[in-house]
Design an enzyme around this catalytic site. Structure first.
Site, PDB file in Angstrom:
ATOM      1  N   ASP A 249      -2.976   7.949  -4.927  1.00 37.25           N
ATOM      2  CA  ASP A 249      -2.329   6.685  -5.299  1.00 37.25           C
ATOM      3  C   ASP A 249      -1.831   6.843  -6.724  1.00 37.25           C
ATOM      4  O   ASP A 249      -2.336   7.669  -7.494  1.00 37.25           O
ATOM      5  CB  ASP A 249      -3.328   5.518  -5.212  1.00 37.25           C
ATOM      6  CG  ASP A 249      -2.633   4.168  -5.074  1.00 37.25           C
ATOM      7  OD1 ASP A 249      -2.579   3.638  -3.950  1.00 37.25           O
ATOM      8  OD2 ASP A 249      -2.126   3.641  -6.094  1.00 37.25           O
ATOM      9  N   CYS A 339       5.131  -2.262   5.818  1.00 36.47           N
ATOM     10  CA  CYS A 339       4.774  -3.682   5.692  1.00 36.47           C
ATOM     11  C   CYS A 339       5.987  -4.477   5.199  1.00 36.47           C
ATOM     12  O   CYS A 339       5.853  -5.550   4.621  1.00 36.47           O
ATOM     13  CB  CYS A 339       3.568  -3.872   4.781  1.00 36.47           C
ATOM     14  SG  CYS A 339       3.801  -3.263   3.117  1.00 36.47           S
TER      15      CYS A 339
HETATM   16  N1  SAH Z   1      -3.966   1.475   2.674  1.00 40.94           N
HETATM   17  C1  SAH Z   1      -4.443   0.629   1.610  1.00 40.94           C
HETATM   18  C2  SAH Z   1      -3.346  -0.266   1.033  1.00 40.94           C
HETATM   19  C3  SAH Z   1      -2.128   0.459   0.461  1.00 40.94           C
HETATM   20  S1  SAH Z   1      -1.154  -0.522  -0.607  1.00 40.94           S
HETATM   21  C4  SAH Z   1      -5.654  -0.180   2.112  1.00 40.94           C
HETATM   22  O1  SAH Z   1      -5.941  -0.165   3.319  1.00 40.94           O
HETATM   23  O2  SAH Z   1      -6.328  -0.801   1.286  1.00 40.94           O
HETATM   24  C5  SAH Z   1       0.007   0.569  -1.282  1.00 40.94           C
HETATM   25  C6  SAH Z   1      -0.495   1.437  -2.448  1.00 40.94           C
HETATM   26  O3  SAH Z   1       0.558   2.340  -2.792  1.00 40.94           O
HETATM   27  C7  SAH Z   1      -0.834   0.714  -3.734  1.00 40.94           C
HETATM   28  O4  SAH Z   1      -2.173   0.979  -4.066  1.00 40.94           O
HETATM   29  C8  SAH Z   1       0.125   1.314  -4.806  1.00 40.94           C
HETATM   30  O5  SAH Z   1      -0.532   1.535  -6.045  1.00 40.94           O
HETATM   31  C9  SAH Z   1       0.483   2.646  -4.187  1.00 40.94           C
HETATM   32  N2  SAH Z   1       1.786   3.233  -4.560  1.00 40.94           N
HETATM   33  C10 SAH Z   1       3.000   2.641  -4.637  1.00 40.94           C
HETATM   34  N3  SAH Z   1       3.972   3.545  -4.869  1.00 40.94           N
HETATM   35  C11 SAH Z   1       3.362   4.763  -4.943  1.00 40.94           C
HETATM   36  C12 SAH Z   1       3.828   6.089  -5.151  1.00 40.94           C
HETATM   37  N4  SAH Z   1       5.136   6.360  -5.302  1.00 40.94           N
HETATM   38  N5  SAH Z   1       2.922   7.098  -5.168  1.00 40.94           N
HETATM   39  C13 SAH Z   1       1.603   6.836  -5.002  1.00 40.94           C
HETATM   40  N6  SAH Z   1       1.111   5.599  -4.771  1.00 40.94           N
HETATM   41  C14 SAH Z   1       1.972   4.576  -4.754  1.00 40.94           C
END
Ligand code: SAH
Length: 395
Positions: A249, A339
């Site tokens: 992340d 989403c």
């Molecule tokens: N699957 C998780 C929710 C994911 S939310 C659960 O079940 O709890 C999406 C996540 O993507 C967020 O934490 C955000 O920080 C991360 N994110 C957004 N863009 C990103 C990127 N380019 N590289 C890595 N992480 C990213």
């Protein structure tokens, strides 16, 4: 009560029980109304159709409370709607007894702009519509009455949507006191939930059933969890017996909570690799260095907040699936989500299929996935379905 008069021919969606009235469908408003005030919606001939609240700054000019215009809206209306929303969830098979659960899901529960999530004894409320904000006290009172076992209500009305509604952000304890740490148990895994600063109201409750699927699938697998946030899929994969789980992340705060969640579940000595970085870049790097996984999970943020962003978003979904898929060993699985409300389930499936073709891979859809039952979809407003996913087995 003031009247919102629809243009000729614009009554169809209201008759069909859709809750939104766009500004371009409105001929005029008879009478002076403040932001969020109640109006009777009438057709061009003056026939009453619905009771709604206006939003003076939004392109969605009004949202419907109900379709019995003679009734009006009062505190009891909110009491009844919240009682209904909380009530059916208490006995619904996949929801009964869940500590982390969405109790009110906006329009789909007949309460536009009202989100209420429950994390154990803590309720978190988010109001994103001027009409809902006007009735805040009635909503708060109804929650107190319908969830008497709750110990605190925290407000997270700080989403950027409120700006478009002309509403100031509001965040803080409404009543009670937050415990030192808010935690929930979900299918045998305990999670810390940051209700004050975390994404949404603190946790992605909508993925609960899909995390359970991962727990059931992951035995013996080497798993990559991309866009892992606080480790939802990671911990469920470990609970299910994964041999190794990599999590990535871009948010250091999310990863710090992931580390705490591993400790909370006594999973620290299990085989986990946590990486702070950009998924798009790291997927390419890992492909080059020959990393391969039995299960790759892609749960990116909303690339298309609305249909207007759909083209750019489609490209991003294509890219992330193209590169994510390359890390799946033959016979392994890709679990991929979108989403974005602006991209439909069929369209998303086509994007994943196109990425497979570009990779010269064949695959099978083993499951089509959506949010859990606590995030229902209004029958009259199917576009409310935002979360869609596919589990693909790749040859
Ligand atoms: N699957 C998780 C929710 C994911 S939310 C659960 O079940 O709890 C999406 C996540 O993507 C967020 O934490 C955000 O920080 C991360 N994110 C957004 N863009 C990103 C990127 N380019 N590289 C890595 N992480 C990213």
């Amino acid at each position: 009560m003031a009247e919102l008069v629809l243009k000729v021919g614009k009554e169809r969606s209201v008759i069909d029980r859709h809750p939104w009235i766009y500004a371009q469908s409105v001929a005029r408003i008879n009478g002076r109304v403040g932001n969020g005030e109640t109006v009777t919606v009438v057709d061009a001939k003056g026939k009453p159709l619905a009771c709604a609240a206006v939003s003076l700054h939004s392109s969605i000019r009004a949202r419907v409370w109900h379709f019995a215009p003679e009734k009006g809206v009062d505190d009891a209306f909110f009491g009844a709607r919240i009682a209904a929303a909380v009530g059916w969830r208490r006995t619904f098979p996949t929801l009964a007894g869940q500590e982390g659960i969405r109790l009110v899901h906006g329009e789909a529960d007949g309460l536009p702009g009202v989100i209420v999530d429950r994390y154990g004894e803590v309720l978190v409320m988010q109001l994103t519509f001027a009409g809902a904000d006007r009735w805040r006290e009635a909503i708060v009172a109804a929650l107190r009455a319908e969830v008497p076992e709750a110990k605190a209500l925290f407000e997270r009305s700080d989403s950027e949507i409120r700006q478009r509604e002309g509403l100031p952000p509001r965040r803080g304890v409404v009543w009670g006191a937050l415990p030192a740490a808010v935690t929930i148990e979900e299918h045998g895994v305990r999670f810390l939930v940051d209700v004050e600063q975390g994404h949404k109201t603190g946790f992605y409750l909508d993925q609960r059933e899909n995390r359970r699927l991962v727990q059931a699938l992951a035995k013996g697998m080497r798993v990559l969890n991309a866009f892992c946030y606080t480790g939802g899929f990671t911990l469920h994969a470990l609970r299910g017996g994964a041999s190794e789980v990599w999590s990535i992340d871009s948010s250091s705060t999310a990863l710090a909570l992931l580390a705490e969640n591993l400790a909370l579940n006594e999973m620290t000595e299990r085989r986990t690799v946590t990486v702070e970085g950009d998924v798009f870049r790291k997927l390419r790097e890992w492909y080059q260095s020959g990393e391969r996984f039995d299960l790759v999970i892609l749960d990116p943020p909303k690339f298309a907040p609305s249909a207007a962003y759909a083209q750019k978003a489609k490209r991003a979904y294509y890219d992330v699936n193209l590169f994510g898929m390359r890390l799946v060993r033959p016979g392994g699985y890709l679990l991929t989500f979108s989403c974005s409300g602006g991209i439909g389930a069929g369209e998303f499936q086509e994007i994943v299929a196109a990425a497979a073709v570009a990779n010269r891979r064949s695959g099978q859809i083993a499951a089509r996935l959506t949010a859990g039952a606590d995030h229902p979809i209004g029958l009259a407003a199917p576009e409310g379905e935002y979360l869609k996913g596919v589990l693909v087995r790749l040859d």
